[in-house]
Design an enzyme around this catalytic site. Structure first.
Site, PDB file in Angstrom:
ATOM      1  N   GLU A  66      10.569   2.438  15.963  1.00 55.67           N
ATOM      2  CA  GLU A  66      10.354   0.987  15.883  1.00 55.67           C
ATOM      3  C   GLU A  66      11.248   0.208  16.826  1.00 55.67           C
ATOM      4  OE1 GLU A  66      10.367   3.031  13.362  1.00 55.67           O
ATOM      5  OE2 GLU A  66       8.485   2.692  12.292  1.00 55.67           O
ATOM      6  N   HIS A 133       8.093   0.746   0.465  1.00 54.27           N
ATOM      7  CA  HIS A 133       6.754   0.377   0.932  1.00 54.27           C
ATOM      8  C   HIS A 133       6.268  -0.926   0.287  1.00 54.27           C
ATOM      9  CE1 HIS A 133       6.862   4.637   2.070  1.00 54.27           C
ATOM     10  NE2 HIS A 133       5.916   4.368   2.941  1.00 54.27           N
TER      11      HIS A 133
HETATM   12  C1  LIG Z   1      10.832   4.622  10.465  1.00 50.90           C
HETATM   13  C2  LIG Z   1       9.479   4.888   9.892  1.00 50.90           C
HETATM   14  N1  LIG Z   1       8.403   4.384  10.503  1.00 50.90           N
HETATM   15  C3  LIG Z   1       7.159   4.604   9.999  1.00 50.90           C
HETATM   16  C4  LIG Z   1       6.997   5.335   8.861  1.00 50.90           C
HETATM   17  C5  LIG Z   1       5.584   5.540   8.295  1.00 50.90           C
HETATM   18  N2  LIG Z   1       5.276   6.961   8.349  1.00 50.90           N
HETATM   19  C6  LIG Z   1       5.421   7.773   7.276  1.00 50.90           C
HETATM   20  S1  LIG Z   1       5.174   9.374   7.632  1.00 50.90           S
HETATM   21  C7  LIG Z   1       4.785   9.025   9.241  1.00 50.90           C
HETATM   22  C8  LIG Z   1       4.493  10.140  10.177  1.00 50.90           C
HETATM   23  C9  LIG Z   1       5.584  11.166  10.118  1.00 50.90           C
HETATM   24  O1  LIG Z   1       5.385  12.173  11.027  1.00 50.90           O
HETATM   25  P1  LIG Z   1       6.341  13.423  11.132  1.00 50.90           P
HETATM   26  O2  LIG Z   1       7.765  12.980  11.214  1.00 50.90           O
HETATM   27  O3  LIG Z   1       5.852  14.244  12.246  1.00 50.90           O
HETATM   28  O4  LIG Z   1       6.147  14.183   9.767  1.00 50.90           O
HETATM   29  P2  LIG Z   1       4.789  14.706   9.091  1.00 50.90           P
HETATM   30  O5  LIG Z   1       4.451  13.676   8.068  1.00 50.90           O
HETATM   31  O6  LIG Z   1       3.782  14.846  10.158  1.00 50.90           O
HETATM   32  O7  LIG Z   1       5.051  15.995   8.438  1.00 50.90           O
HETATM   33  C10 LIG Z   1       4.875   7.647   9.477  1.00 50.90           C
HETATM   34  C11 LIG Z   1       4.595   6.997  10.769  1.00 50.90           C
HETATM   35  C12 LIG Z   1       8.157   5.838   8.248  1.00 50.90           C
HETATM   36  N3  LIG Z   1       8.113   6.568   7.112  1.00 50.90           N
HETATM   37  N4  LIG Z   1       9.381   5.607   8.777  1.00 50.90           N
END
Ligand SMILES: Cc1ncc(C[n+]2csc(CCOP(=O)(O)OP(=O)(O)O)c2C)c(N)n1
Lengths: 330, 332
Positions: A66, A133
């Site tokens: 972000e 959230h």
């Molecule tokens: C700082 C932040 N921005 C956005 C989110 C919303 N969000 C939750 S999970 C996710 C994707 C996470 O991807 P990754 O780290 O690759 O883990 P995965 O869920 O694919 O196992 C997002 C964008 C968040 N939790 N934290």
């Protein structure tokens, strides 16, 4: 609020999508950035279809960073682009806090370069999102000069304020309430329109008590007004629509008429937007007041997850009714 | 993958224990998914389906007084650290008997007594915290290690990089990991970073890194054991990249249409449970009868957990006001 729109009606969510689409069509400098807003259409499906329509350089899926993409949007804005950034949830705006408050907010004041940036932040509770959230982070930014803050409560305002935000030469934080996405509905004009930033809306005219509020709480105030009408108490409901700049004229005028004020918001009570409004009323309307300025807000705790806890946490229609009855006694 | 794995280093009992936890994780999360589909889960629901070997493998490589700062698909680690299936289910149902007493939901839980740093949604926020835990161990001369990670998406955040740098500069006893499941929500790795391997991010900080087959519990266990031993010996942090695939959507409401079906088909063949069974059979440590027995034991535990959670009370509204501040009883 029922959930299916009648013929010709659109939801709050559709109103936001329409504003994005129309502004992108109108002005080729407008482009979108955010997590999963492209092929996926965004976590709430607001940008669905825009990637196909405008291509990958106007609908940019960003890395999960972000601070990085808000900073990049600030840079592009300074170069004359009109970036609209989506926070997946308003809560994650804290990760970009530094770029927003230190760079975007102070830029024009310090050296005269405008930052025409919009950050859309889906905020608020009532959806069992828990502490990360469901936040209402507007208070953090309310205190940072240089930012404009808007928080629409209806589809009409959602569309009109987003258009105004995109056309505004300043950084605008656009707080869209998740609870209203599919619950708030209304008909929209066919033609292009904006809702000017900085203008409150008197949603209900009443002689007895002014309720000053914004976001999803506007609907709560209107519900309370219906209940109170049976008691013969007429609420005047002011939907602020814009938090910065605050429409003090409308607020003072209303309180001047009713002599009584309830300030209602979903954010925590201490140091929230309501505290500032209460202070302004005490300062400017002391002579007109006929009772204590009341505040209804969430308690000073994080937003809880479990249903009974969240129900307790969020302001309720009953809270407004009780406060109004008490205030009426004065 | 790039490191040869000598599985004979792992004792039969340990491997069978890991198999049990793979089954417990799968059984528990499948049950949670089913409850979600029945509309009985409050809020979102993220599972580790297809990725269970990572959390089970690394948590098995740790000592009791080590600390973990898990990632949102590390159910196995919560279980191995002693959070019971009943407590997990209570958490998902918003009950008072869950680790957060209904204040938070799903995997957003922690327990300082069991050495689990509570998960924060803001991805990577916990990694600097993990370096601080390690710093405390280092300052006090304790031979304890921290194991902390995030997903491939999470490694794009500044907090990830700031944690990596601080850990390396101060040679802290922390193992940082990434579960590279190729997608962050809908965002494929190629839009997340311009390198194919997350492990390359470790090089920039002067930290040793290793790519590990995240679907092979034995490989995860051995790589974690090596990195932990290094950190415990005072040789500083390390980074592990677990390559894997998320077999369900980002959360259970997400049909994940953005993932090519063929990719899922391919990874299905590498299912961590099948892989573990294959390995156990090859080593002569177990057979189908034993696997069934273990699976039944795990499923029974899950069912007992469902009963516990369902019978547990919901919190009462005013409990919202409790616990904002610690009092001296919470001092540790
Ligand atoms: C700082 C932040 N921005 C956005 C989110 C919303 N969000 C939750 S999970 C996710 C994707 C996470 O991807 P990754 O780290 O690759 O883990 P995965 O869920 O694919 O196992 C997002 C964008 C968040 N939790 N934290």
């Amino acid at each position: 609020m029922t959930t299916t729109p009648a013929a010709g009606e659109v939801t709050y969510l559709e109103a936001i999508s329409q504003a994005l689409d129309e502004e992108m069509a109108r002005d080729e400098r407008v482009f979108l950035m955010g997590e999963d807003i492209g092929a996926y259409g965004g976590a709430f499906r607001i940008t669905e279809g825009l990637l196909e329509k405008y291509g990958e350089w106007r609908v940019l899926d960003t890395p999960l960073a972000e601070s990085g993409f808000v900073g990049a949007a600030i840079g592009a804005a300074m170069m004359g682009m009109r970036p609209v950034v989506e926070m997946q949830f308003a809560d994650f705006i804290s990760c970009a806090f530094d770029q927003i408050t230190e760079v975007a907010a102070k830029n024009h004041y310090r050296w005269g370069a405008a930052v025409p940036l919009v950050i859309r932040a889906p905020f608020g509770g009532g959806i069992h999102g828990g502490p990360f959230h469901s936040e209402c982070p507007e208070g953090w930014f309310f205190h940072s000069p240089g930012l404009k803050l808007v928080a629409p409560s209806t589809p009409y305002d959602a569309k009109g304020l987003l258009k105004a935000a995109i056309r505004d030469p300043n950084p605008v934080l656009y707080f869209e309430h998740k609870f209203l996405y599919r619950r708030a509905k209304g008909t929209l004009p066919e033609e292009d329109y904006v809702v000017p930033i900085g203008k409150a809306d008197v949603k209900l005219v009443g002689r007895d008590i002014s309720v000053i509020t914004y976001g999803a709480m506007v609907h709560l105030a209107l519900e309370a007004a219906q209940v109170l009408a049976n008691d013969g108490i007429a609420l005047e409901v002011i939907d602020l629509r814009t938090l910065i700049p605050l429409d003090t004229d409308t607020i003072f005028e209303s309180v001047g008429k009713t002599s009584k004020a309830i300030i209602l918001h979903e954010d925590n009570k201490t140091g929230g937007v309501g505290a500032e409004i209460a202070a302004l009323l005490a300062e400017q309307c002391f002579d007109q007041l006929d009772g204590p300025i009341m505040r209804i807000a969430a308690p000073d705790t994080p937003v809880p997850f479990s249903t009974p806890l969240e129900e307790f946490f969020l302001p309720k229609t009953g809270d407004i009714v009780a406060a109004a009855r008490k205030l009426k006694e004065y | 993958m790039d490191v040869a794995v000598d599985v004979t280093e792992i004792k039969r009992a340990d491997l069978l224990q890991m198999y049990y936890y793979l089954r417990l994780t799968r059984g528990l999360e499948d049950r949670i998914t089913a409850l979600y589909r029945q509309g009985r889960i409050v809020g979102g629901c993220y599972t580790s389906h297809g990725m269970e070997a990572i959390a089970v493998g690394y948590a098995s490589a740790l000592e009791r007084d080590d600390v973990i700062a898990p990632f949102h698909r590390d159910m196995g680690a919560f279980l191995i650290r002693g959070i019971t299936p009943g407590e997990v289910l209570a958490q998902y149902l918003g009950k008072r008997t869950g680790p957060t007493k209904g204040k938070d939901g799903n995997v957003h839980m922690g327990d300082i007594k069991r050495g689990i740093i509570g998960f924060v949604s803001h991805l990577a926020d916990n990694l600097p915290v993990a370096t601080g835990v390690a710093l405390a161990f280092k300052i006090r001369g304790e031979h304890r290690v921290v194991f902390a990670g995030t997903g491939d998406g999470g490694t794009s955040r500044g907090d990830f990089h700031e944690a990596m740098n601080f850990a390396a500069v101060r040679m802290l006893p922390v193992v940082l990991f990434c579960t590279n499941n190729q997608y962050a929500y809908s965002t494929p790795l190629r839009l997340q970073m311009a390198i194919p391997d997350v492990v390359d991010r470790a090089k920039a900080y002067g930290m040793p890194g290793e790519i590990v087959d995240g679907n092979d519990v034995a490989a995860v266990y051995l790589a974690a054991t090596r990195a932990v031993a290094r950190a415990r010996a005072g040789l500083g942090p390390a980074f592990l990249e677990f390559k894997t695939m998320r077999m369900h959507g980002h959360s259970e409401h997400d049909p994940a249409k953005y993932v090519p079906r063929e990719l899922l088909e391919e990874w299905k063949k590498r299912d961590p449970i099948l892989k573990a069974e294959h390995l156990l059979t090859q080593l002569g440590y177990g057979d189908i009868t034993l696997f069934q027995e273990i699976t039944e034991r795990a499923n029974k535990e899950v069912e007992a957990g469902v009963e516990f959670a369902e019978q547990s009370p919901l919190p009462e509204g005013p409990e919202v006001l409790e616990g904002v501040f610690a009092d001296s009883a919470d001092d540790h």
